[in-house]
Design a protein around this motif. Structure first.
Motif, PDB file in Angstrom:
ATOM      1  N   THR A 160      35.558  38.474  38.478  1.00  0.00           N
ATOM      2  CA  THR A 160      34.236  39.092  38.566  1.00  0.00           C
ATOM      3  C   THR A 160      33.993  39.960  37.332  1.00  0.00           C
ATOM      4  O   THR A 160      34.900  40.615  36.831  1.00  0.00           O
ATOM      5  CB  THR A 160      34.130  39.960  39.830  1.00  0.00           C
ATOM      6  OG1 THR A 160      34.283  39.118  40.975  1.00  0.00           O
ATOM      7  CG2 THR A 160      32.783  40.674  39.912  1.00  0.00           C
ATOM      8  N   GLU A 161      32.756  39.967  36.838  1.00  0.00           N
ATOM      9  CA  GLU A 161      32.429  40.744  35.646  1.00  0.00           C
ATOM     10  C   GLU A 161      32.640  42.233  35.889  1.00  0.00           C
ATOM     11  O   GLU A 161      32.499  42.728  37.010  1.00  0.00           O
ATOM     12  CB  GLU A 161      30.975  40.492  35.238  1.00  0.00           C
ATOM     13  CG  GLU A 161      30.716  39.065  34.775  1.00  0.00           C
ATOM     14  CD  GLU A 161      29.264  38.861  34.372  1.00  0.00           C
ATOM     15  OE1 GLU A 161      28.478  39.829  34.487  1.00  0.00           O
ATOM     16  OE2 GLU A 161      28.926  37.738  33.954  1.00  0.00           O
ATOM     17  N   VAL A 162      32.969  42.943  34.810  1.00  0.00           N
ATOM     18  CA  VAL A 162      33.228  44.385  34.896  1.00  0.00           C
ATOM     19  C   VAL A 162      32.020  45.125  35.473  1.00  0.00           C
ATOM     20  O   VAL A 162      32.160  46.045  36.289  1.00  0.00           O
ATOM     21  CB  VAL A 162      33.584  44.950  33.503  1.00  0.00           C
ATOM     22  CG1 VAL A 162      33.742  46.471  33.566  1.00  0.00           C
ATOM     23  CG2 VAL A 162      34.866  44.305  32.976  1.00  0.00           C
ATOM     24  N   LEU A 207      37.306  42.778  36.837  1.00  0.00           N
ATOM     25  CA  LEU A 207      38.017  42.985  35.569  1.00  0.00           C
ATOM     26  C   LEU A 207      37.517  42.077  34.454  1.00  0.00           C
ATOM     27  O   LEU A 207      37.896  42.248  33.302  1.00  0.00           O
ATOM     28  CB  LEU A 207      39.525  42.762  35.779  1.00  0.00           C
ATOM     29  CG  LEU A 207      40.222  43.734  36.744  1.00  0.00           C
ATOM     30  CD1 LEU A 207      41.695  43.353  36.918  1.00  0.00           C
ATOM     31  CD2 LEU A 207      40.109  45.168  36.254  1.00  0.00           C
ATOM     32  N   GLY A 208      36.707  41.062  34.795  1.00  0.00           N
ATOM     33  CA  GLY A 208      36.129  40.196  33.774  1.00  0.00           C
ATOM     34  C   GLY A 208      37.123  39.278  33.092  1.00  0.00           C
ATOM     35  O   GLY A 208      36.921  38.877  31.947  1.00  0.00           O
ATOM     36  N   GLY A 219      40.258  30.513  34.256  1.00  0.00           N
ATOM     37  CA  GLY A 219      41.526  29.797  34.172  1.00  0.00           C
ATOM     38  C   GLY A 219      42.713  30.728  34.106  1.00  0.00           C
ATOM     39  O   GLY A 219      43.746  30.506  34.749  1.00  0.00           O
ATOM     40  N   THR A 220      42.572  31.803  33.324  1.00  0.00           N
ATOM     41  CA  THR A 220      43.655  32.787  33.228  1.00  0.00           C
ATOM     42  C   THR A 220      43.865  33.492  34.554  1.00  0.00           C
ATOM     43  O   THR A 220      45.006  33.726  34.969  1.00  0.00           O
ATOM     44  CB  THR A 220      43.327  33.828  32.135  1.00  0.00           C
ATOM     45  OG1 THR A 220      43.126  33.157  30.888  1.00  0.00           O
ATOM     46  CG2 THR A 220      44.465  34.834  31.988  1.00  0.00           C
ATOM     47  N   ALA A 221      42.769  33.811  35.245  1.00  0.00           N
ATOM     48  CA  ALA A 221      42.873  34.479  36.544  1.00  0.00           C
ATOM     49  C   ALA A 221      43.625  33.603  37.544  1.00  0.00           C
ATOM     50  O   ALA A 221      44.464  34.095  38.315  1.00  0.00           O
ATOM     51  CB  ALA A 221      41.489  34.821  37.071  1.00  0.00           C
ATOM     52  N   LYS A 222      43.349  32.293  37.531  1.00  0.00           N
ATOM     53  CA  LYS A 222      44.045  31.376  38.449  1.00  0.00           C
ATOM     54  C   LYS A 222      45.534  31.297  38.119  1.00  0.00           C
ATOM     55  O   LYS A 222      46.384  31.280  39.021  1.00  0.00           O
ATOM     56  CB  LYS A 222      43.403  29.986  38.391  1.00  0.00           C
ATOM     57  CG  LYS A 222      42.038  29.921  39.062  1.00  0.00           C
ATOM     58  CD  LYS A 222      41.493  28.505  39.129  1.00  0.00           C
ATOM     59  CE  LYS A 222      41.053  28.000  37.789  1.00  0.00           C
ATOM     60  NZ  LYS A 222      40.345  26.699  37.855  1.00  0.00           N
ATOM     61  N   ALA A 272      41.898  51.839  38.064  1.00  0.00           N
ATOM     62  CA  ALA A 272      42.721  51.949  36.860  1.00  0.00           C
ATOM     63  C   ALA A 272      42.652  50.715  35.973  1.00  0.00           C
ATOM     64  O   ALA A 272      43.461  50.563  35.050  1.00  0.00           O
ATOM     65  CB  ALA A 272      44.174  52.228  37.262  1.00  0.00           C
ATOM     66  N   GLY A 273      41.726  49.797  36.249  1.00  0.00           N
ATOM     67  CA  GLY A 273      41.525  48.643  35.392  1.00  0.00           C
ATOM     68  C   GLY A 273      42.719  47.703  35.333  1.00  0.00           C
ATOM     69  O   GLY A 273      43.512  47.607  36.269  1.00  0.00           O
ATOM     70  N   THR A 274      42.842  47.021  34.185  1.00  0.00           N
ATOM     71  CA  THR A 274      43.913  46.038  34.017  1.00  0.00           C
ATOM     72  C   THR A 274      45.291  46.680  34.072  1.00  0.00           C
ATOM     73  O   THR A 274      46.247  46.088  34.601  1.00  0.00           O
ATOM     74  CB  THR A 274      43.733  45.294  32.679  1.00  0.00           C
ATOM     75  OG1 THR A 274      42.419  44.740  32.613  1.00  0.00           O
ATOM     76  CG2 THR A 274      44.750  44.171  32.542  1.00  0.00           C
TER      77      THR A 274
END
Length: 497
Positions: free
Chosen positions: A52-54, A59-60, A64-67, A116-118
């Motif tokens: 989901t976008e920031v 976290l945006g 593919g990376t999220a999966k 706290a973000g990423t």
């Protein structure tokens, strides 16, 4: 080695009081209920939170990376069971290890609940990975301690325990998922932390009265001179990891994609080494070595099964969010709610399967045959997902009924394979590696998700038919092969059914 015989441990546990099973099953049932509530509640939101976008509270991160991160996260959670099994077998025993694992899991969810973000995401992942590694294999190992090896209630007891796991997983997406998607992701993660706290309370309050000696012993304790060597190696290893991370991460040598490839390799390498070490150990008897050989094809089958089942929280979760019509019969659905389908069907069907195995008694299918049936249904759960794309293409939204059918089929397979695999592991485990062999069982899931980290990148709406068709077909083929080899595998199990 343990100073208590298996018979003494079983006698120390009240043998009646929880649906005809030992009272200790109550303690472990509700400990895992709340631990799974916290884990699956968090997992129902995590993929959406990452991509989901920031501006919308996420976290945006690229889809593919999220999966891939989801798959690697799941792999590391189960891979860390090696640490938990070793600590239980050599240092603390399973009861204490379960408690410390629960504390770390709760801390991980608290960190994720903070904005706290990423950075918070990866700190939380580390805590939950280690905590689950300490708790999950060992709580299952304690279940095995409640029963004598020849107790006919054993498979049924594991099925009931498995139902407790899935009751927590059923409620979690409906509560945590709704709060996260309707209000705020961090609120959902905070409720997951409360779930783990409740699990710890149940465990601490009831363990002394209901568990007896189960899980209190250290099966293969370190000698005093061994401790110094082991602690030195752990310290040196941790220092090397920290130094390498400090050098490779800021310089861009180690990227997220690079890390996923590394974990994927480890997912295959670690269980291979584990089998070799246990087989060659002088503490493993000839019969135990034969049982380990029988365990290998079961382990491979489990990898194939989990590779499909675990994509329910990745590929099917994305499918629910982007390919599924979320207005159904006048209801507005949340995409996270589909994560409740798997545990819902297990809660409904687990008592039926438990009663069915009890009724069949000695006439029930052998463990290898149950595994082959499990693979058949897992393959079918992916093959049915070809149908909507074939009929209507991939540009339109599809009925949620297809996801419901897919989850139902894989659950039927899961009930043939997963609780049976837990039970078989406790029976086939070499005595000196009892908790570690349970960790090896969970490594089948780690290996599957390590492989998935690379496979899930291949899924797009355009590749949908090929993706579901090839993976489903391979599972069915492997299931037939396992069925044909079942008698040979049973021979190597040396009397264990």
């Amino acid at each position: 080695m343990s100073t208590h015989s298996k018979e003494e441990i079983v006698r120390s546990v009240p043998q009646k009081g929880f649906f005809g099973h030992p009272k200790g099953l109550f303690t472990l049932f509700f400990t895992e209920f709340w631990e799974r509530f916290s884990y699956y509640g968090m997992r129902a939101l995590l993929l959406y939170y990452m991509y989901t976008e920031v501006a919308s509270g996420g976290l945006g991160i690229d889809d593919g990376t999220a999966k891939s991160i989801m798959a690697i996260y799941g792999s590391l959670v189960y891979m860390s069971g090696i640490i938990g099994g070793w600590i239980a077998d050599r240092l603390l025993g399973t009861q204490q290890t379960v408690f410390y694992g629960g504390v770390l899991i709760m801390a991980g969810h608290i960190v994720l609940a903070l904005p706290a973000g990423t950075t918070g995401l990866f700190i939380s992942m580390f805590l939950i990975v280690v905590g689950t590694g300490l708790l999950k294999p060992n709580v299952s190992s304690v279940v095995g301690d409640l029963y004598s090896p020849r107790d006919v209630r054993r498979d049924s007891g594991f099925s009931i325990f498995y139902m407790g796991i899935n009751m927590g997983a059923l409620i979690a997406p409906l509560v945590v998922g709704t709060l996260g998607q309707e209000f705020n992701y961090h609120l959902g993660f905070g409720v997951a932390a409360i779930g783990m706290l409740l699990g710890l309370i149940v465990f601490v309050v009831t363990k002394k009265k209901y568990l007896g000696l189960a899980g209190t012993y250290v099966p293969n304790p370190l000698e005093q001179d061994e401790k110094k060597k082991v602690y030195s190696r752990i310290g040196i290893g941790a220092l090397i990891v920290v130094i390498l991370g400090a050098i490779t991460i800021p310089t861009g040598i180690l990227t997220i994609n690079g890390f996923t490839y590394l974990v994927s390799i480890l997912g295959i390498l670690i269980p291979t080494i584990y089998f070799i070490v246990m087989y060659r150990s002088p503490k493993t008897t000839a019969d135990e070595k034969s049982r380990l050989v029988a365990y290998i094809p079961l382990f491979i089958a489990a990898i194939m099964f989990w590779a499909i089942q675990e994509q329910g929280s990745i590929i099917l979760a994305e499918y629910a969010d982007k390919r599924t019509e979320l207005s159904f019969l006048g209801l507005e659905l949340q995409s996270s709610w589909f994560q409740s389908l798997n545990p819902l069907f297990i809660v409904i069907l687990a008592p039926i399967f438990a009663g069915f195995w009890m009724k069949l008694g000695e006439r029930q299918p052998s463990t290898p045959k149950k595994f082959s049936i499990g693979l058949l249904f897992a393959g079918l759960s992916f093959l049915v997902m070809i149908i909507p794309a074939t009929i209507n293409g991939t540009d339109s939204l599809v009925s949620p009924i297809w996801l419901v059918l897919s989850f139902l089929l894989v659950v039927i397979g899961e009930l043939c394979l997963s609780p049976v695999g837990l039970s078989a592991t406790t029976k086939l485990a070499p005595q000196a590696f009892s908790a570690q062999t349970m960790s090896l069982w969970f490594l089948s899931n780690a290996s599957a998700q390590a492989i998935n980290a690379q496979i899930v990148k291949l899924y797009t709406p355009e590749t949908e038919v090929i993706y579901f068709g090839v993976i489903g077909g391979v599972a069915i083929l492997l299931g037939f092969m396992l069925y044909l080899l079942s008698k040979k595998i049973q021979h190597f199990m040396k009397g264990v059914r």
